[in-house]
Motif scaffolding. Structure first.
Motif, PDB file in Angstrom:
ATOM      1  N   ALA A   1      21.380  -9.626 -30.612  1.00  0.00           N
ATOM      2  CA  ALA A   1      22.193  -8.421 -30.413  1.00  0.00           C
ATOM      3  C   ALA A   1      22.063  -7.437 -31.571  1.00  0.00           C
ATOM      4  CB  ALA A   1      23.653  -8.811 -30.217  1.00  0.00           C
ATOM      5  N   GLU A   2      21.654  -7.919 -32.740  1.00  0.00           N
ATOM      6  CA  GLU A   2      21.551  -7.038 -33.907  1.00  0.00           C
ATOM      7  C   GLU A   2      20.333  -6.119 -33.860  1.00  0.00           C
ATOM      8  OE1 GLU A   2      21.809  -9.643 -37.224  1.00  0.00           O
ATOM      9  OE2 GLU A   2      23.870 -10.241 -36.776  1.00  0.00           O
ATOM     10  N   GLY A   3      19.361  -6.436 -32.985  1.00  0.00           N
ATOM     11  CA  GLY A   3      18.325  -5.457 -32.704  1.00  0.00           C
ATOM     12  C   GLY A   3      16.963  -5.655 -33.324  1.00  0.00           C
TER      13      GLY A   3
ATOM     14  N   GLY B   1      18.515 -12.350 -20.116  1.00  0.00           N
ATOM     15  CA  GLY B   1      18.895 -10.967 -19.865  1.00  0.00           C
ATOM     16  C   GLY B   1      18.198  -9.969 -20.773  1.00  0.00           C
ATOM     17  N   TRP B   2      17.162 -10.404 -21.464  1.00  0.00           N
ATOM     18  CA  TRP B   2      16.434  -9.517 -22.376  1.00  0.00           C
ATOM     19  C   TRP B   2      15.648  -8.449 -21.598  1.00  0.00           C
ATOM     20  CZ3 TRP B   2      13.642 -13.504 -26.054  1.00  0.00           C
ATOM     21  CH2 TRP B   2      14.608 -14.114 -26.879  1.00  0.00           C
ATOM     22  N   PRO B   3      15.361  -7.326 -22.254  1.00  0.00           N
ATOM     23  CA  PRO B   3      14.431  -6.372 -21.652  1.00  0.00           C
ATOM     24  C   PRO B   3      13.030  -6.988 -21.566  1.00  0.00           C
ATOM     25  CG  PRO B   3      14.983  -5.728 -23.903  1.00  0.00           C
ATOM     26  CD  PRO B   3      15.914  -6.839 -23.536  1.00  0.00           C
ATOM     27  N   LYS B   4      12.232  -6.486 -20.648  1.00  0.00           N
ATOM     28  CA  LYS B   4      10.926  -7.081 -20.365  1.00  0.00           C
ATOM     29  C   LYS B   4      10.029  -7.142 -21.597  1.00  0.00           C
ATOM     30  CE  LYS B   4       7.063  -6.707 -17.133  1.00  0.00           C
ATOM     31  NZ  LYS B   4       6.490  -5.945 -15.973  1.00  0.00           N
TER      32      LYS B   4
ATOM     33  N   CYS C   1       4.413 -13.943 -29.954  1.00  0.00           N
ATOM     34  CA  CYS C   1       4.759 -13.222 -31.184  1.00  0.00           C
ATOM     35  C   CYS C   1       3.843 -12.008 -31.392  1.00  0.00           C
ATOM     36  CB  CYS C   1       4.680 -14.159 -32.387  1.00  0.00           C
ATOM     37  SG  CYS C   1       5.946 -15.448 -32.367  1.00  0.00           S
ATOM     38  N   ARG C   2       2.586 -12.085 -30.919  1.00  0.00           N
ATOM     39  CA  ARG C   2       1.668 -10.941 -31.047  1.00  0.00           C
ATOM     40  C   ARG C   2       2.154  -9.755 -30.225  1.00  0.00           C
ATOM     41  NH1 ARG C   2      -2.490  -8.634 -28.527  1.00  0.00           N
ATOM     42  NH2 ARG C   2      -2.363 -10.049 -26.726  1.00  0.00           N
ATOM     43  N   ARG C   3       2.742 -10.023 -29.052  1.00  0.00           N
ATOM     44  CA  ARG C   3       3.179  -8.966 -28.151  1.00  0.00           C
ATOM     45  C   ARG C   3       4.591  -8.476 -28.445  1.00  0.00           C
ATOM     46  NH1 ARG C   3       1.302 -10.182 -21.996  1.00  0.00           N
ATOM     47  NH2 ARG C   3      -0.803 -11.000 -22.384  1.00  0.00           N
ATOM     48  N   CYS C   4       5.439  -9.357 -28.948  1.00  0.00           N
ATOM     49  CA  CYS C   4       6.861  -9.032 -29.081  1.00  0.00           C
ATOM     50  C   CYS C   4       7.079  -8.021 -30.215  1.00  0.00           C
ATOM     51  CB  CYS C   4       7.674 -10.298 -29.350  1.00  0.00           C
ATOM     52  SG  CYS C   4       9.461 -10.021 -29.361  1.00  0.00           S
ATOM     53  N   PRO C   5       7.833  -6.940 -29.960  1.00  0.00           N
ATOM     54  CA  PRO C   5       8.070  -5.943 -31.012  1.00  0.00           C
ATOM     55  C   PRO C   5       9.066  -6.391 -32.071  1.00  0.00           C
ATOM     56  CG  PRO C   5       9.270  -5.339 -29.028  1.00  0.00           C
ATOM     57  CD  PRO C   5       8.440  -6.537 -28.671  1.00  0.00           C
ATOM     58  N   ARG C   6       9.681  -7.539 -31.888  1.00  0.00           N
ATOM     59  CA  ARG C   6      10.647  -8.054 -32.855  1.00  0.00           C
ATOM     60  C   ARG C   6      10.151  -9.372 -33.457  1.00  0.00           C
ATOM     61  NH1 ARG C   6      16.641  -7.680 -30.025  1.00  0.00           N
ATOM     62  NH2 ARG C   6      16.539  -5.510 -29.254  1.00  0.00           N
TER      63      ARG C   6
END
Length: 510
Positions: free
Chosen positions: A44-46, A84-87, A112-117
């Motif tokens: 939730a912290e982003g 419930g995460w965004p795609k 992890c390569r694709r994820c922006p976080r």
């Protein structure tokens, strides 16, 4: 439910500095709840995608590494789909092809390569993985951890959550249990985190939530008794309150008497958690720990440290020495399970031991035990799986069968004490109808081959026990297990003795 995050503040700090570590605690202590809340808070912290998933399904794979990897990745994807995460945060719809034994790590790398976080993973029920499968998964995590510094995309932090302590994962991932071994990512901290039990204040906070919702109060005495009986074990704390409210349907203020009654009901019903605990008692690793505790004998096996650690991880015994059972409810369950065979052979009527004034006839009970011991003792000792503690278990079972219908048995025992203390509490009504409590203290000793008569030591120990209970009289029972002991039909002599401080004691030799 208590707020989960404050129960484990260290975990948040370790995750923030990208550590891999272990969280362990016995079953039913709230591990999953705490991690699930922590994962939600971090996401939730982003700037983090924190996901918890269970490894339990992979237990079926055993040593089949490829199958285990497939089951783990299925569980991971299902947990992500339910988040419930965004795609853009979700793992890829298809995992990259890779050789079995490297597929789990390759899948994490691709995500992890694709994820922006930054990705944080909580592997719950990690104990479910077996043999080669566990070693392979830990090895892949180690490899990914060690390559992160070179820009390798991999989870920033991984938490292994289960029953077992850090040393077990060190061994499975290529390390050694007693050294700080840099080859294992799970040596980032020298010891794993353990989720602790509730404090008295936390129990009060938990029960107060019920009061705020319904207006029904728990007295301070009820909270104190709940802590005394459970030592804060979370499942037991909740189970006592649930038994009182849901099953006993108490409607007024809840006091210590209701807590005591709930304890007895839980033990008699052998609720799922307690039954699972009891099932462990005859595992060789557990038996090697529990037998000296019940018998009060010392630990003489230098190689027993791993068994002690295992019993601590299960939550059976206290975390600190001397080894003793973790809480009074577990003490009761253990002795009742071990004494079940004896109880089946006790045919005396419990009501016949109640005196006309409502008090309990302890002298008559001891006389009846002598008769029982002469008839059944030799056979029961041979059949008892906990041979070294057989005498104590048999007398405890006899007492339980005849006392627990209307009274209570409190028992204290720990390794190295060479004794087992017993307190019989029997409620009865006084001349004016007031509620009174009869208390009778006993101490059990065993005269073993090659040892001196334990009577002097027993009198001194019982003296201290009586002083703590503010009682003036007590009973010392001495079991003679020497080869030169009298024949069975001649055992059971009573005499009177005086403790060092002048208290009168009945001594029974059997």
């Amino acid at each position: 439910m208590l707020p989960p995050a404050p129960r484990l503040p260290e975990a948040r700090a370790l995750i923030e500095v990208d550590r891999y570590f272990v969280l362990h605690a016995p079953r039913q202590t709230g591990k999953t709840t705490v991690l699930d809340a922590l994962a939600s808070d971090l996401t939730a912290e982003g700037d983090t995608a924190a996901l918890m998933f269970s490894c339990e399904r992979a237990k079926a794979a055993g040593d089949d590494v490829a199958w285990a990897e497939s089951l783990l990745l299925d569980s991971l994807r299902e947990a992500a789909d339910l988040s419930g995460w965004p795609k853009k945060l979700l793992p890829p719809r298809s995992w990259p092809k890779a050789t079995p034994g490297s597929r789990f790590g390759a899948a994490l790398r691709e995500w992890c390569r694709r994820c922006p976080r930054r990705v944080v993973l909580f592997l719950d029920e990690i104990d479910a993985l077996q043999g080669n499968s566990l070693a392979s998964i830990l090895g892949q995590l180690r490899d990914g951890h060690n390559r992160r510094s070179k820009g390798y995309p991999f989870p920033s932090s991984v938490v292994l959550c289960g029953l077992r302590d850090l040393r077990d994962y060190k061994v499975a991932s290529g390390g050694v249990p007693d050294r700080f071994n840099a080859a294992s990512p799970f040596n980032i901290i020298r010891k794993s985190l353990r989720l602790g039990d509730f404090t008295t204040d936390q129990i009060a906070e938990l029960y107060d939530q019920h009061t705020q919702a319904t207006g029904q109060e728990f007295t301070k005495e009820a909270v104190d008794r709940a802590f005394e009986l459970t030592q804060g074990q979370p499942w037991l704390v909740n189970a006592l309150a649930d038994e009182i409210i849901t099953e006993m349907k108490v409607t007024g203020t809840i006091g210590d008497r209701q807590v005591e009654d709930a304890k007895e009901r839980l033990i008699r019903a052998r609720a799922t958690h307690l039954d699972a605990l009891a099932a462990r008692l005859y595992e060789p690793r557990v038996k090697r720990v529990m037998e000296p505790i019940v018998a009060g004998g010392p630990y003489t096996d230098r190689g027993n440290s791993e068994d002690l650690s295992y019993a601590r991880d299960l939550g059976l015994i206290t975390q600190q020495p001397p080894p003793q059972v973790a809480n009074p409810i577990y003490r009761e369950v253990i002795l009742r399970v071990l004494g079940d065979l004896t109880e089946q052979n006790v045919h005396a009527d419990p009501h016949s031991f109640v005196l006309p004034d409502g008090r309990f006839d302890l002298p008559r009970l001891l006389e009846e035990f002598v008769v029982f011991w002469r008839e059944h003792g030799e056979v029961l000792i041979q059949q008892e799986g906990y041979h070294e503690a057989a005498c104590q278990i048999i007398l405890m079972a006899f007492l339980h069968r005849l006392v627990n219908g209307g009274g209570y048995l409190d028992r204290e025992y720990a390794a190295g004490t060479k004794r087992l203390d017993v307190l019989v509490r029997w409620p009865y009504s006084g001349p004016e109808g007031e509620r009174l409590m009869q208390r009778e203290a006993m101490e059990l000793k065993v005269w073993r081959p090659g040892a001196d008569d334990p009577k002097p030591e027993g009198l001194a120990q019982l003296d201290r026990y009586l002083d703590r209970l503010t009682l003036n009289t007590g009973v010392l029972v001495i079991f003679d297990r020497r080869p030169e002991a009298p024949p069975w039909q001649e055992r059971g002599g009573f005499d009177q003795a005086t403790t060092p401080s002048g208290r009168q004691v009945t001594v029974l030799r059997v």
